[in-house]
Design an enzyme around this catalytic site. Structure first.
Site, PDB file in Angstrom:
ATOM      1  N   ARG A  36       0.499  -1.412   0.504  1.00 22.92           N
ATOM      2  CA  ARG A  36       0.031   0.591   0.058  1.00 22.92           C
ATOM      3  C   ARG A  36       0.657   1.262   0.095  1.00 22.92           C
ATOM      4  NH1 ARG A  36      -5.213  -2.079   2.995  1.00 22.92           N
ATOM      5  NH2 ARG A  36      -6.043  -3.767   1.335  1.00 22.92           N
ATOM      6  N   ASP A 140     -18.702   6.218   5.707  1.00 24.46           N
ATOM      7  CA  ASP A 140     -17.254   5.382   5.886  1.00 24.46           C
ATOM      8  C   ASP A 140     -16.009   6.237   6.196  1.00 24.46           C
ATOM      9  OD1 ASP A 140     -16.621   2.677   4.135  1.00 24.46           O
ATOM     10  OD2 ASP A 140     -14.866   3.709   4.497  1.00 24.46           O
TER      11      ASP A 140
HETATM   12  C1  LIG Z   1     -14.266  -4.806   3.947  1.00 24.87           C
HETATM   13  S1  LIG Z   1     -15.422  -3.195   3.779  1.00 24.87           S
HETATM   14  C2  LIG Z   1     -16.900  -4.005   4.150  1.00 24.87           C
HETATM   15  C3  LIG Z   1     -18.098  -2.752   3.614  1.00 24.87           C
HETATM   16  C4  LIG Z   1     -19.821  -3.667   3.068  1.00 24.87           C
HETATM   17  N1  LIG Z   1     -20.154  -3.082   5.425  1.00 24.87           N
HETATM   18  C5  LIG Z   1     -19.765  -5.117   4.056  1.00 24.87           C
HETATM   19  O1  LIG Z   1     -20.080  -5.878   4.411  1.00 24.87           O
HETATM   20  O2  LIG Z   1     -19.492  -4.782   2.596  1.00 24.87           O
HETATM   21  C6  LIG Z   1     -14.975  -2.285   5.571  1.00 24.87           C
HETATM   22  C7  LIG Z   1     -14.777  -0.488   5.502  1.00 24.87           C
HETATM   23  O3  LIG Z   1     -14.500   0.182   6.493  1.00 24.87           O
HETATM   24  C8  LIG Z   1     -14.825   1.074   6.108  1.00 24.87           C
HETATM   25  N2  LIG Z   1     -13.498   1.428   7.219  1.00 24.87           N
HETATM   26  C9  LIG Z   1     -12.247   0.934   7.562  1.00 24.87           C
HETATM   27  N3  LIG Z   1     -11.886   1.845   8.575  1.00 24.87           N
HETATM   28  C10 LIG Z   1     -13.074   2.645   8.765  1.00 24.87           C
HETATM   29  C11 LIG Z   1     -13.135   3.256   9.747  1.00 24.87           C
HETATM   30  N4  LIG Z   1     -12.231   4.592  11.250  1.00 24.87           N
HETATM   31  N5  LIG Z   1     -14.264   4.102  10.164  1.00 24.87           N
HETATM   32  C12 LIG Z   1     -15.578   4.257   9.078  1.00 24.87           C
HETATM   33  N6  LIG Z   1     -15.415   3.617   8.326  1.00 24.87           N
HETATM   34  C13 LIG Z   1     -14.301   2.799   8.282  1.00 24.87           C
HETATM   35  C14 LIG Z   1     -13.025   1.057   4.941  1.00 24.87           C
HETATM   36  O4  LIG Z   1     -12.814   2.062   4.473  1.00 24.87           O
HETATM   37  C15 LIG Z   1     -14.444   0.250   4.179  1.00 24.87           C
HETATM   38  O5  LIG Z   1     -15.324   0.667   2.924  1.00 24.87           O
END
Ligand SMILES: C[S@@+](CC[C@H](N)C(=O)[O-])C[C@H]1O[C@@H](n2cnc3c(N)ncnc32)[C@H](O)[C@@H]1O
Length: 276
Positions: A36, A140
């Site tokens: 990354r 998000d």
């Molecule tokens: C793997 S995706 C899951 C998406 C969806 N909830 C699903 O189950 O398909 C994880 C998401 O969490 C978000 N994320 C990570 N850290 C976060 C934080 N501190 N606050 C809010 N969102 C966060 C990431 O940007 C990403 O879009």
């Protein structure tokens, strides 16, 4: 030429992404951190990592750094039993009264999950002949995925993301077949109208809902990226914004942790709030 990445750079990145976004990347994630950072250095033309980290500590390229370190894997109607539970258990009763029905989608990524929720709500309204006002608030931390979500235009491989047949998706998406297994899905205005997207860090002390209580909270496949003590904090903040009798959906490998005594479990990571 891009600078080589040494262990100190990896440790700096690990420390900063934890501090900024709460994302915990232990040593077994070192190669992910390296990849990354590599990608980021190409995008931002980083010449010197110490200088980059020094700037980052003062907020420079902070959003780019966050966006590079989130994992955004998602799908339409992922873990489909949660949408069926909504449709069959919650909405037949709840859409009979005229109280607005509000859903929070925490960590909504590129939007497939909140659009799936919104389509389920509109379909249920039609099936159950309801005039109840419904809405979905999606949050998000990653501004790039939020932009993708706001546009709401997707190309889907239906082999990889099979779509449910119990819902009339064509009422909520303009669907164009591109090839045998590829379709384009563009969210229609009726769907977009009930959705709002907002940037929010789940690790923030204050959540932007000013006392609001949701009927349903989806918080799926994001807790796994945090330390257990941070998961506890996030869950308890989200829980304080869930109505008594409301439902919390977690991802398949996530756990309710310290809230166990305040919920009824229905299985498949479906939890009903029974105490504050
Ligand atoms: C793997 S995706 C899951 C998406 C969806 N909830 C699903 O189950 O398909 C994880 C998401 O969490 C978000 N994320 C990570 N850290 C976060 C934080 N501190 N606050 C809010 N969102 C966060 C990431 O940007 C990403 O879009």
């Amino acid at each position: 030429m891009h600078p080589t990445i040494n262990l100190e750079d990896i440790n700096q990145a690990r420390e900063l992404i934890y501090k900024i976004a709460g994302l915990y990347m232990p040593q077994n994630k070192d190669s992910t951190i390296k990849n990354r950072l590599d990608k980021l250095s190409r995008e931002l033309n980083i010449k010197d990592y110490s200088e980059f980290f020094m700037g980052l500590k003062h907020g420079k390229f902070k959003q780019e750094f966050i966006n590079a370190f989130t994992t955004n894997k998602t799908d339409f109607f992922r873990e489909g039993f949660h949408f069926e539970d909504m449709m069959n258990r919650i909405l037949p009763h709840r859409l009979q009264d005229n109280e607005p029905f509000e859903v929070l989608c925490a960590a909504s990524s590129t939007g497939e999950e909140p659009y799936s929720i919104a389509a389920t709500l509109l379909f249920a309204k039609e099936i159950y002949h309801s005039n109840t006002q419904v809405s979905v608030q999606a949050i998000d931390i990653d501004t790039f995925v939020l932009e993708v979500a706001r546009v709401g235009n997707y190309i889907i491989d239906t082999n990889l993301n099979p779509l449910p047949t119990w819902i009339e998706l064509k009422n909520y998406f303009d669907i164009t077949r591109l090839s045998e297994h590829k379709i384009r899905m563009q969210a229609k205005q009726n769907l977009k109208k009930i959705l709002t997207f907002k940037q929010h860090n789940l690790c923030a002390h204050v959540y932007p809902f000013s006392g609001k209580k949701f009927d349903i909270i989806f918080c799926r496949n994001v807790l796994i990226y945090f330390k257990v003590e941070d998961q506890e904090q996030i869950l308890s903040k989200l829980f304080s914004h869930l109505k008594l009798g409301g439902t919390l959906y977690l991802g398949h490998s996530e756990s309710i942790l310290g809230l166990a005594s305040k919920v009824d479990r229905l299985g498949q990571n479906i939890f009903i709030k029974v105490a504050e």
